[in-house]
Structures are given as C-alpha cells and as structure tokens.
Design a protein around this motif. Structure first.
Motif, PDB file in Angstrom:
ATOM      1  N   PRO A 184       0.824  -1.210   0.000  1.00 18.35           N
ATOM      2  CA  PRO A 184       0.000   0.000   0.000  1.00 18.35           C
ATOM      3  C   PRO A 184       0.862   1.265   0.000  1.00 18.35           C
ATOM      4  CG  PRO A 184      -0.030  -1.014   2.163  1.00 18.35           C
ATOM      5  CD  PRO A 184       0.756  -1.925   1.260  1.00 18.35           C
ATOM      6  N   SER A 185       0.274   2.348  -0.444  1.00 16.84           N
ATOM      7  CA  SER A 185       0.992   3.624  -0.472  1.00 16.84           C
ATOM      8  C   SER A 185       1.192   4.139   0.951  1.00 16.84           C
ATOM      9  CB  SER A 185       0.207   4.649  -1.285  1.00 16.84           C
ATOM     10  OG  SER A 185      -0.972   5.012  -0.586  1.00 16.84           O
ATOM     11  N   LEU A 186       2.139   5.046   1.092  1.00 24.05           N
ATOM     12  CA  LEU A 186       2.373   5.652   2.397  1.00 24.05           C
ATOM     13  C   LEU A 186       1.171   6.478   2.842  1.00 24.05           C
ATOM     14  CD1 LEU A 186       6.130   6.668   2.133  1.00 24.05           C
ATOM     15  CD2 LEU A 186       5.125   4.807   3.457  1.00 24.05           C
ATOM     16  N   MET A 187       0.413   7.043   1.904  1.00 28.03           N
ATOM     17  CA  MET A 187      -0.776   7.821   2.260  1.00 28.03           C
ATOM     18  C   MET A 187      -1.835   6.909   2.882  1.00 28.03           C
ATOM     19  SD  MET A 187      -2.165  10.688   2.613  1.00 28.03           S
ATOM     20  CE  MET A 187      -1.154  11.799   1.695  1.00 28.03           C
ATOM     21  N   ARG A 188      -2.022   5.720   2.314  1.00 28.86           N
ATOM     22  CA  ARG A 188      -2.971   4.763   2.903  1.00 28.86           C
ATOM     23  C   ARG A 188      -2.539   4.368   4.307  1.00 28.86           C
ATOM     24  NH1 ARG A 188      -4.013  -0.186  -0.934  1.00 28.86           N
ATOM     25  NH2 ARG A 188      -5.020  -1.032   0.910  1.00 28.86           N
ATOM     26  N   GLN A 194      -7.948  -1.656   4.060  1.00 28.41           N
ATOM     27  CA  GLN A 194      -7.671  -2.921   3.380  1.00 28.41           C
ATOM     28  C   GLN A 194      -6.178  -3.267   3.377  1.00 28.41           C
ATOM     29  OE1 GLN A 194      -9.772  -1.959  -0.272  1.00 28.41           O
ATOM     30  NE2 GLN A 194     -11.488  -3.239   0.391  1.00 28.41           N
ATOM     31  N   MET A 195      -5.623  -3.293   4.595  1.00 31.62           N
ATOM     32  CA  MET A 195      -4.215  -3.634   4.777  1.00 31.62           C
ATOM     33  C   MET A 195      -4.077  -4.582   5.957  1.00 31.62           C
ATOM     34  SD  MET A 195      -2.329   0.062   4.312  1.00 31.62           S
ATOM     35  CE  MET A 195      -3.088   0.789   5.731  1.00 31.62           C
ATOM     36  N   ARG A 196      -2.931  -5.254   6.016  1.00 30.94           N
ATOM     37  CA  ARG A 196      -2.608  -6.080   7.170  1.00 30.94           C
ATOM     38  C   ARG A 196      -1.099  -6.143   7.334  1.00 30.94           C
ATOM     39  NH1 ARG A 196      -2.209 -12.111   5.626  1.00 30.94           N
ATOM     40  NH2 ARG A 196      -2.189 -12.011   3.368  1.00 30.94           N
ATOM     41  N   HIS A 224       9.742  -1.277  -0.681  1.00 25.43           N
ATOM     42  CA  HIS A 224       8.500  -1.850  -0.164  1.00 25.43           C
ATOM     43  C   HIS A 224       7.826  -0.943   0.868  1.00 25.43           C
ATOM     44  CE1 HIS A 224      10.620  -5.747  -1.340  1.00 25.43           C
ATOM     45  NE2 HIS A 224       9.667  -5.535  -2.232  1.00 25.43           N
ATOM     46  N   HIS A 225       8.227   0.314   0.955  1.00 24.13           N
ATOM     47  CA  HIS A 225       7.673   1.282   1.901  1.00 24.13           C
ATOM     48  C   HIS A 225       7.777   0.777   3.335  1.00 24.13           C
ATOM     49  CE1 HIS A 225       4.964   3.264  -1.371  1.00 24.13           C
ATOM     50  NE2 HIS A 225       6.163   3.002  -1.794  1.00 24.13           N
ATOM     51  N   GLY A 228      11.027  -7.345  11.337  1.00 28.48           N
ATOM     52  CA  GLY A 228      10.762  -8.397  10.358  1.00 28.48           C
ATOM     53  C   GLY A 228       9.316  -8.446   9.922  1.00 28.48           C
ATOM     54  N   THR A 229       8.744  -7.272   9.629  1.00 26.75           N
ATOM     55  CA  THR A 229       7.352  -7.203   9.193  1.00 26.75           C
ATOM     56  C   THR A 229       7.240  -6.324   7.953  1.00 26.75           C
ATOM     57  OG1 THR A 229       6.915  -5.306  10.654  1.00 26.75           O
ATOM     58  CG2 THR A 229       6.394  -7.504  11.518  1.00 26.75           C
ATOM     59  N   VAL A 230       6.108  -6.429   7.285  1.00 28.02           N
ATOM     60  CA  VAL A 230       5.792  -5.568   6.157  1.00 28.02           C
ATOM     61  C   VAL A 230       4.279  -5.376   6.134  1.00 28.02           C
ATOM     62  CG1 VAL A 230       5.650  -7.446   4.458  1.00 28.02           C
ATOM     63  CG2 VAL A 230       6.160  -5.126   3.685  1.00 28.02           C
ATOM     64  N   VAL A 231       3.839  -4.175   5.810  1.00 26.12           N
ATOM     65  CA  VAL A 231       2.411  -3.908   5.660  1.00 26.12           C
ATOM     66  C   VAL A 231       2.048  -4.190   4.211  1.00 26.12           C
ATOM     67  CG1 VAL A 231       0.600  -2.157   5.798  1.00 26.12           C
ATOM     68  CG2 VAL A 231       2.428  -2.174   7.493  1.00 26.12           C
ATOM     69  N   VAL A 232       1.028  -5.023   4.019  1.00 25.29           N
ATOM     70  CA  VAL A 232       0.595  -5.390   2.669  1.00 25.29           C
ATOM     71  C   VAL A 232      -0.884  -5.090   2.512  1.00 25.29           C
ATOM     72  CG1 VAL A 232       2.345  -7.183   2.385  1.00 25.29           C
ATOM     73  CG2 VAL A 232       0.105  -7.795   3.293  1.00 25.29           C
ATOM     74  N   SER A 233      -1.292  -4.964   1.264  1.00 27.53           N
ATOM     75  CA  SER A 233      -2.695  -4.738   0.952  1.00 27.53           C
ATOM     76  C   SER A 233      -3.432  -6.066   0.963  1.00 27.53           C
ATOM     77  CB  SER A 233      -2.811  -4.081  -0.422  1.00 27.53           C
ATOM     78  OG  SER A 233      -4.160  -3.917  -0.769  1.00 27.53           O
TER      79      SER A 233
END
Length: 181
Positions: A16-20, A93-95, A143-144, A153-158
């Motif tokens: 997701p974008s940084l704005m989201r 709509q992210m996790r 990957h923002h 060790g995490t990433v925010v994904v849509s």
C-alpha cells in the motif's frame, strides 16, 4: 506504472501507499482513543484510588489517565498479534505480515507474534524520533518499509490481491487495439 509488490513464498502481495498507511494510522488512533474513552468515561468503572479509600485528587485523576494511555499504547501490538490488522488497517484494506529479518520462517506471510508486534511498536513510538526515522527510511524503501518494520521483520501489505495471471507492470510499448474497437 509499476505496482509495488513483495513476494513471500508463493504469494505476491501489493504494497500500500504511504498515504494509505498514514490514514490507517490516524484511524487507529481514533479507534484506540474511542475504546479507552468507552472504558473510562462511559462504563461506570471507578478509579483504583477509590478502592483504597482515596479521593479524586492528583492520583485519582492521573491513574485513570495513565490507564487510558496504556490502552491506546497496547492497542496496536495486541491487534497485530491477534488479528494481523487493526481497525484502521482493516478499513484501509491492509494487514501486517512477517517478512525477513528476525521473523521466524513459520511466520513469513502470516500475522506477527506478540513479541514482534511489541518490538515494532516500541521502535516506532519509544525510540527518539522513531516516527520521523521510520518515515525517512520508508520513503527510500522499495517496499515502503519503515525502520520499525525492517528491525521487527514485518511488512504492511494490501489485502487487495492482484488478478491471477496478469502482469504487475504492463509495458507501455504493448498496445491493445481491441479496446478501441
């Protein structure tokens, strides 16, 4: 234009974008404050000082306020570990999923453990200039991922998935004339 993605195992996730992410962050603060307000101002829960026979003086005001902020502080790590998302992230709509770094291989692409979620939160909120450092790192990251994401060790994904079989990026030289007919 390329849609930023990350491949974890056999799955490809949209980043997701940084704005989201910012909007989700603001929604989370409002949600956590609403939960804390509900617990302390709507429910008839007396202050711990009242149980000790004290008055509503300094400590009768400070302790409920500290508990209020504790609820707000623990909201994100608890929600990330329990559901992999928060109310703000779910609305956008992210996790949050495990990805590289200190993440255990069995957590890759799945919700983080409470320990990783707490580590992520501590780095972001407790570290001096944590939000600023994470933003600067995220702006330079493909990957923002903020500093707090990289260390934990995490990433925010849509949660919105790419259609199967379609390329992530359609080269501009390809031209489909059938859409004009």
């Amino acid at each position: 234009m390329e849609i930023p993605t990350v491949k974890i195992g056999a799955d490809t996730f949209v980043i997701p974008s940084l704005m989201r992410r910012l909007v989700a962050h603001l929604l989370d603060f409002v949600a956590a404050a609403a939960v804390a307000a509900f617990v302390f101002w709507i429910l008839p829960i007396p202050s711990p000082i009242q149980y000790l026979g004290g008055d509503y003086g300094f400590w009768g005001t400070v302790i409920p306020l500290l508990l209020y902020y504790l609820i707000i502080a623990l909201y994100r790590p608890v929600m990330h570990a329990a559901a992999g998302t928060t109310m703000g992230k779910a609305a956008m709509q992210m996790r949050l999923v495990g990805y590289g770094g200190v993440c255990a291989p069995d957590r890759e692409g799945r919700k983080p453990s409470f320990g990783l979620a707490l580590l992520r939160w501590l780095i972001f909120y407790i570290m001096p200039l944590g939000p600023f450092i994470s933003l600067v790192v995220a702006l330079g990251s493909r990957h923002h991922r903020g500093f707090h994401d990289m260390v934990s060790g995490t990433v925010v994904v849509s949660t919105l998935m790419l259609p199967k079989g379609e390329p992530v990026e359609k080269p501009s030289s390809e031209y489909d004339a059938s859409v004009l007919v």
